[in-house]
Design a protein around this motif. Sequence first.
Motif, short mmCIF file in Angstrom:
data_model
loop_
_atom_site.label_atom_id
_atom_site.label_comp_id
_atom_site.label_asym_id
_atom_site.label_seq_id
_atom_site.Cartn_x
_atom_site.Cartn_y
_atom_site.Cartn_z
N THR A 177 0.79 -1.32 0.02
CA THR A 177 0.06 -0.06 0.00
C THR A 177 0.92 1.35 -0.18
OG1 THR A 177 -1.43 -1.19 1.30
CG2 THR A 177 -2.03 0.98 0.97
N THR A 237 -2.19 -6.23 -2.64
CA THR A 237 -1.63 -5.72 -1.23
C THR A 237 -1.65 -7.09 -0.21
OG1 THR A 237 -3.74 -4.80 -0.49
CG2 THR A 237 -2.00 -3.18 -1.47
N ASP A 238 -1.88 -8.01 -0.78
CA ASP A 238 -1.94 -9.17 0.12
C ASP A 238 -1.38 -10.40 -0.63
OD1 ASP A 238 -2.81 -11.26 1.41
OD2 ASP A 238 -4.74 -10.30 2.07
N ARG A 254 -4.14 -8.76 28.74
CA ARG A 254 -4.43 -7.91 27.39
C ARG A 254 -3.24 -7.00 27.19
NH1 ARG A 254 -10.07 -7.76 26.13
NH2 ARG A 254 -10.60 -9.92 27.01
N PHE A 301 -2.42 -8.36 15.27
CA PHE A 301 -3.01 -7.53 14.21
C PHE A 301 -4.37 -8.04 13.89
CE2 PHE A 301 -3.82 -7.92 9.29
CZ PHE A 301 -4.07 -6.58 9.32
N LYS A 302 -4.75 -9.22 13.47
CA LYS A 302 -5.89 -9.74 13.03
C LYS A 302 -7.06 -9.72 14.39
CE LYS A 302 -4.53 -13.46 10.09
NZ LYS A 302 -4.34 -14.81 9.80
N ILE A 303 -6.54 -9.56 15.61
CA ILE A 303 -7.42 -9.28 16.61
C ILE A 303 -7.74 -7.76 16.94
CG2 ILE A 303 -7.91 -9.52 19.03
CD1 ILE A 303 -6.55 -12.36 18.91
N SER A 304 -6.62 -7.06 16.79
CA SER A 304 -6.82 -5.65 17.23
C SER A 304 -6.78 -4.52 16.29
CB SER A 304 -6.05 -5.31 18.66
OG SER A 304 -6.39 -6.15 19.47
N GLY A 305 -5.84 -4.94 15.41
CA GLY A 305 -5.37 -4.07 14.27
C GLY A 305 -3.87 -3.74 13.95
N TYR A 306 -3.92 -2.66 13.20
CA TYR A 306 -2.24 -2.40 12.79
C TYR A 306 -1.34 -2.08 13.72
CZ TYR A 306 -3.75 -2.75 7.91
OH TYR A 306 -4.34 -3.28 6.80
N ASN A 347 -0.48 1.94 13.77
CA ASN A 347 -1.65 2.83 14.29
C ASN A 347 -1.57 3.04 15.86
OD1 ASN A 347 -2.46 3.19 11.62
ND2 ASN A 347 -4.43 1.88 11.86
N TYR A 348 -1.35 1.71 16.61
CA TYR A 348 -1.34 1.83 17.83
C TYR A 348 -0.01 2.43 18.47
CZ TYR A 348 -5.64 -1.08 18.47
OH TYR A 348 -6.93 -1.45 18.49
N GLN A 353 -0.32 4.10 21.93
CA GLN A 353 -1.24 3.00 22.75
C GLN A 353 -0.53 1.74 22.54
OE1 GLN A 353 -4.54 3.63 20.22
NE2 GLN A 353 -5.35 5.40 21.61
N ASP A 357 -1.95 6.37 9.08
CA ASP A 357 -3.24 6.11 8.64
C ASP A 357 -4.15 6.18 9.95
OD1 ASP A 357 -4.74 4.97 6.94
OD2 ASP A 357 -4.58 2.78 7.48
N ILE A 358 -3.92 7.56 10.85
CA ILE A 358 -4.54 7.98 11.69
C ILE A 358 -4.52 9.41 11.62
CG2 ILE A 358 -4.20 5.79 13.43
CD1 ILE A 358 -2.23 7.34 15.02
N ALA A 379 -14.07 -6.02 18.09
CA ALA A 379 -13.77 -4.55 17.54
C ALA A 379 -12.29 -4.43 16.77
CB ALA A 379 -13.93 -3.69 18.74
N TRP A 380 -12.41 -4.09 15.69
CA TRP A 380 -11.14 -4.02 14.94
C TRP A 380 -10.90 -2.65 14.28
CZ3 TRP A 380 -8.58 -3.08 10.34
CH2 TRP A 380 -7.37 -3.83 10.16
N GLU A 381 -10.02 -1.92 14.94
CA GLU A 381 -9.81 -0.44 14.68
C GLU A 381 -11.09 0.41 14.89
OE1 GLU A 381 -6.85 0.83 14.35
OE2 GLU A 381 -5.46 -0.51 12.96
N ASN A 403 -3.97 1.71 -4.70
CA ASN A 403 -2.97 1.56 -5.38
C ASN A 403 -2.66 2.21 -6.64
OD1 ASN A 403 -0.95 -0.17 -4.18
ND2 ASN A 403 -2.72 -1.64 -4.04
#
Lengths: 530, 233
Positions: free
Chosen positions: A52, A82-83, A274, A279-284, A287-288, A293, A315-316, B105-107, B166
Amino acid sequence: MKKLLILLIITSLSLLTLSSCHGTPGLTPFECPEVFDESEEIEITFWAKNDTNLNQVAVYKQAIADFEALYPNIKVKLTLYTDYGRIYSDVITNISTGTTPNVCITYPDHIATYKSGGNIVVPLDDLIDNEKWGLGGTELKFDSPTRSEMIPEFLSEGVIDGEQYALPFMRSTEVCYVNKTYVEALGFELPETLTWDFVFEVSEAAMAKNEDGTYKVNGQTTLIPFIYKSTDNMMIQMLEQKGAGYSTEDGGIEIFNDTTEGILKEIAEHASSRSFSTFKISGYPANYLNAGQCIFAVDSTAGATWMGSDAPLVDIAEDTIVEFETAVMTVPQYDTENPRMISQGPSVCIFNKQSENEVLASWLFTQFLLTDSVQIGYATTEGYVPVTKQAQSTDEYRDYLSREGEDNDFYYDVKLKATKLLIENTENTFVTHVFNGSASLRNAAGQLIENTTKSIRRGETVDDSYFDRLYSEMTSLYHLGGVGGHYTETVGELPAGAVALIISLCAIWLLIGIYYLYGLLKKLKYRDKP
Amino acid sequence: MKKIIALVLTLVLALSLASCGNTFDPAEKSEGVMTYAEYAAAELDTEVVIEAYVQATQSWWDNKITVYAADPDGAYFIYEMACSEADSKKLTEGTKIKVTGTKGAWEGEVEIMDATFEFVGAADHTYVATAFDATSIAGDEDALLAHQNELVTFKGATVEAISFKNDGGDDIYLTAKVGNTTIDFCVEKYLTGPETEVYKAVEALEVGDVIDIECFLYWYKGANPHVVGVTAK
């Protein structure tokens, strides 16, 4: 005579039909032509992966334009992904319809599956060593690296079952992007090499809260101290560092062992508080990290331009970015004296086609991706390393490396630190064995961590019996439980058309046999007559 | 004659009663299924069981499909639900499904993950949500959050920027101003790909164009709606 002629025609037709049935799209092994026919208009399709990152798209486009200028009869059609997972899925679909791309960026793990179809992927050894068209060949219109100018560790990663099926395009590894400011605020000092114990200890310490429910370290209501992007790599590296089994060279599955269970129990402990997530559960992770965070964000060196307070790609919302010092460190280790980290990054393979000229055109373009301008152009977009000694030793690249932090764009310090970390640790990198099914095993490795983390978050009991069930589930889901623990999935059922074709071919051969026997018996009968 | 009239009336009554028994209420839930309010109140990382109607799907791949679903009380984003290719073709607009999964919750996007499903209800008992006009609450994040994942419209939006993830053919990022608020929209290629009218329409937009936007109110670190329709003003 007439009958013999009919028999011959039927036999020839059957043989032709049979030959076209060999391999999914009916391809014969590629043999390099003596001459490249430049009068033929050729269009080749190139499926490429990027992060990306529009700069990478620009490099691809420039490479195509430069190549087409050298070879005006070849047109390269670019399709971007991108994957890697999507590329893999689309290639598998297109193998069955005979519409694979010509050139494709992919992982060696995936190529091992593609090539199980037979004559689908072009072996590259003969092409590499071809005097005219090979690496450094005499007939090339550009300055291609020779075999000895490729970084040998990277080149060897494309060897599958003893043959070269992929060329490396770029190399990266994983690194840990650390919010050093927060680590020190928590009363810790970063060691020279990160250890898992240190990362987990700091992460747990960071979970302390103020009375109002905010975290002491960042004053916010959100904090995940340790986030891992690719949990398949996490598990693979942890096992490698512990010298534990993952797979054998011939595809034996070793991952479901006690060491793995011990690793998962440790992860479960920190998922429970916690302080760890994925990434799959919470995000990039980026970004955190950038929002203050996250303290330890593990991601590819190819994600370096997204990491840090001054990252050129974000991205934030700008007002959520927090100021902190970013340290770029190797992924956490168990043995700091013997650091081990994964070697990853895009490789290129070529798909076989009916036209040898078309395959040769694909090979020429693939080689063009190894020229200095493409290698340096692409490597500098992210924390990638060129795969040729030729590109790495140019003045242009050396100058680039020497200018770390001159700006927050091309010379962004986090990106250059990540790049240098890989260059300095090339001998500490490793790859896993590649075999038909290694892509599935990799998925299972990541899923073990994802499932354990999710189960803990969902309040499930994670004990010995849980791991028995988890292992069993993963074995079944990813087809990893064959004899001796080998991958067992077949390529898939034959399409109805192919089944019908095979049945009709069998019927034709049967009829030919009956007809022949009938003729023979008749002949004998006449002969026996007095 | 009276007998005939009585017989006719009885038959009419019987028919009416029979049709009454088939009255379709799209808000009705089966035993053990959460209402939307219960789903909304459920904690993250807990199991949820819902019934809802498919509003749209992203393209199927690798035995999974992402579904935008709704009932009359709210909307759901069901991420990568386990689904065979054959079943994915039956997930047409309005189809009722029962979904079991985990709320996550994701992002910032509240979704149902690790879900499985089954088809429920009569084939002709479909429900398609009417778009909620969110124009007046565009600047109020909390108000928007209350409509997360719903089909909404933003009217009179002014195009500020258009870019591709892209290149042409990939996701389109459409930035538009609604009132005083700038919102980042996305034409998600796996929902509305390059072959769709909406993709072509957004591709052709220019900065300054004023449009009405219909979209699913997806969330990514803030409102990041997935566009399903644009109308030039």
